[in-house]
Structure formats: C-alpha cells, structure tokens
Motif scaffolding. Structure first.
Motif, PDB file in Angstrom:
ATOM      1  N   ASP A   1       0.825  -1.215   0.000  1.00 15.24           N
ATOM      2  CA  ASP A   1       0.000   0.000   0.000  1.00 15.24           C
ATOM      3  C   ASP A   1       0.860   1.266   0.000  1.00 15.24           C
ATOM      4  OD1 ASP A   1      -2.256  -1.588   0.031  1.00 15.24           O
ATOM      5  OD2 ASP A   1      -2.654  -1.311   2.166  1.00 15.24           O
ATOM      6  N   ILE A   2       1.861   1.313   0.855  1.00 17.31           N
ATOM      7  CA  ILE A   2       2.747   2.480   0.950  1.00 17.31           C
ATOM      8  C   ILE A   2       3.499   2.686  -0.364  1.00 17.31           C
ATOM      9  CG2 ILE A   2       4.831   3.397   2.055  1.00 17.31           C
ATOM     10  CD1 ILE A   2       3.825   1.908   4.639  1.00 17.31           C
ATOM     11  N   ALA A   3       4.072   1.609  -0.897  1.00 24.77           N
ATOM     12  CA  ALA A   3       4.857   1.713  -2.126  1.00 24.77           C
ATOM     13  C   ALA A   3       3.998   2.157  -3.306  1.00 24.77           C
ATOM     14  CB  ALA A   3       5.541   0.386  -2.429  1.00 24.77           C
ATOM     15  N   LEU A   4       2.786   1.634  -3.414  1.00 26.05           N
ATOM     16  CA  LEU A   4       1.909   2.035  -4.524  1.00 26.05           C
ATOM     17  C   LEU A   4       1.470   3.484  -4.379  1.00 26.05           C
ATOM     18  CD1 LEU A   4      -0.192  -1.197  -5.039  1.00 26.05           C
ATOM     19  CD2 LEU A   4       1.539  -0.244  -6.573  1.00 26.05           C
ATOM     20  N   LYS A   5       1.231   3.941  -3.164  1.00 25.18           N
ATOM     21  CA  LYS A   5       0.885   5.360  -2.947  1.00 25.18           C
ATOM     22  C   LYS A   5       2.066   6.260  -3.318  1.00 25.18           C
ATOM     23  CE  LYS A   5      -2.569   4.550   0.560  1.00 25.18           C
ATOM     24  NZ  LYS A   5      -2.828   4.424   1.973  1.00 25.18           N
ATOM     25  N   LEU A   6       3.264   5.871  -2.902  1.00 25.31           N
ATOM     26  CA  LEU A   6       4.453   6.646  -3.267  1.00 25.31           C
ATOM     27  C   LEU A   6       4.632   6.674  -4.773  1.00 25.31           C
ATOM     28  CD1 LEU A   6       7.106   5.446  -0.667  1.00 25.31           C
ATOM     29  CD2 LEU A   6       6.170   7.742  -0.893  1.00 25.31           C
ATOM     30  N   ARG A   7       4.451   5.538  -5.416  1.00 24.24           N
ATOM     31  CA  ARG A   7       4.630   5.439  -6.861  1.00 24.24           C
ATOM     32  C   ARG A   7       3.629   6.338  -7.590  1.00 24.24           C
ATOM     33  NH1 ARG A   7       8.577   5.076  -8.787  1.00 24.24           N
ATOM     34  NH2 ARG A   7       8.012   6.467 -10.412  1.00 24.24           N
ATOM     35  N   SER A   8       2.371   6.330  -7.141  1.00 22.37           N
ATOM     36  CA  SER A   8       1.363   7.140  -7.830  1.00 22.37           C
ATOM     37  C   SER A   8       1.552   8.632  -7.563  1.00 22.37           C
ATOM     38  CB  SER A   8      -0.052   6.691  -7.445  1.00 22.37           C
ATOM     39  OG  SER A   8      -0.279   6.892  -6.072  1.00 22.37           O
ATOM     40  N   SER A   9       2.165   9.005  -6.436  1.00 18.86           N
ATOM     41  CA  SER A   9       2.405  10.419  -6.170  1.00 18.86           C
ATOM     42  C   SER A   9       3.539  10.969  -7.022  1.00 18.86           C
ATOM     43  CB  SER A   9       2.706  10.648  -4.682  1.00 18.86           C
ATOM     44  OG  SER A   9       3.972  10.120  -4.344  1.00 18.86           O
ATOM     45  N   VAL A  10       4.416  10.073  -7.523  1.00 18.10           N
ATOM     46  CA  VAL A  10       5.524  10.479  -8.378  1.00 18.10           C
ATOM     47  C   VAL A  10       5.067  10.612  -9.824  1.00 18.10           C
ATOM     48  CG1 VAL A  10       7.773   9.738  -9.290  1.00 18.10           C
ATOM     49  CG2 VAL A  10       7.253   9.439  -6.874  1.00 18.10           C
ATOM     50  N   GLU A  11       4.091   9.815 -10.229  1.00 13.34           N
ATOM     51  CA  GLU A  11       3.619   9.790 -11.625  1.00 13.34           C
ATOM     52  C   GLU A  11       2.836  11.023 -12.002  1.00 13.34           C
ATOM     53  OE1 GLU A  11       1.528   6.070 -11.588  1.00 13.34           O
ATOM     54  OE2 GLU A  11       3.349   4.938 -11.866  1.00 13.34           O
TER      55      GLU A  11
END
Length: 93
Positions: A83-93
């Motif tokens: 969950d944390i990694a996917l949230k971080l990834r989507s905030s970068v995109e």
C-alpha cells in the motif's frame, strides 16, 4: 511486479513497477542493497539471477527492521508495504 528498494533503516527509498507497459521491463539490484519484490497480479513470474554458488543468507545478515520469514506478522507487513509503495509510486507519476 513492484520492486521496492529500502534505505538502511527500512524506509522505502524507491518503488519501481516492473512489467509490460510499466516503467521498466527489469531491474538490476546491486549486492548489499535492501530490496523486495511484490507481485501485483496473479500469474506474475520473476527471474532472479546471482553469481554462484548459492549460499543461504545467515539470519544475522537479514534486515533487522523486517519480520522474519514465517513470522505471523509477515502478511500484514507485506500488505502495508504494498500500500505504501503504490501510494508513493502514484504520487511520483
């Protein structure tokens, strides 16, 4: 797949989506770099290669900030990590 690279204290340093249509088709992780790979879709396949011969990693060389293999906390840890990694990834995109 989601490759997660960690800092030495266990914080996520970089999440990287790997697969068809993703930002990378593969990745090279340097020796000694804390990491894990999470499957995001059923049926995903991962190929990992290392120079041989195979030597199991001793317990004292495992990340002290993560639950041990087989620990009852592992499923919850992996889910929160995903969950944390996917949230971080989507905030970068």
């Amino acid at each position: 797949m989601l490759l997660v690279l960690f800092s030495d204290d266990g914080k996520i340093a970089r999440p990287l989506r790997i697969g068809p249509g993703e930002e990378a088709a593969g990745a090279e992780v340097t020796s000694g770099e804390w990491h894990t790979v999470l499957s995001l879709e059923c049926g995903s396949i991962l190929l990992e290669t290392k120079p041989g011969p195979f030597t199991p990693i001793p317990e004292e060389d495992m990340a002290q900030w993560a639950p041990s293999e087989g620990d009852k906390e592992v499923p919850a840890y992996l889910e929160s990590l995903r969950d944390i990694a996917l949230k971080l990834r989507s905030s970068v995109e």
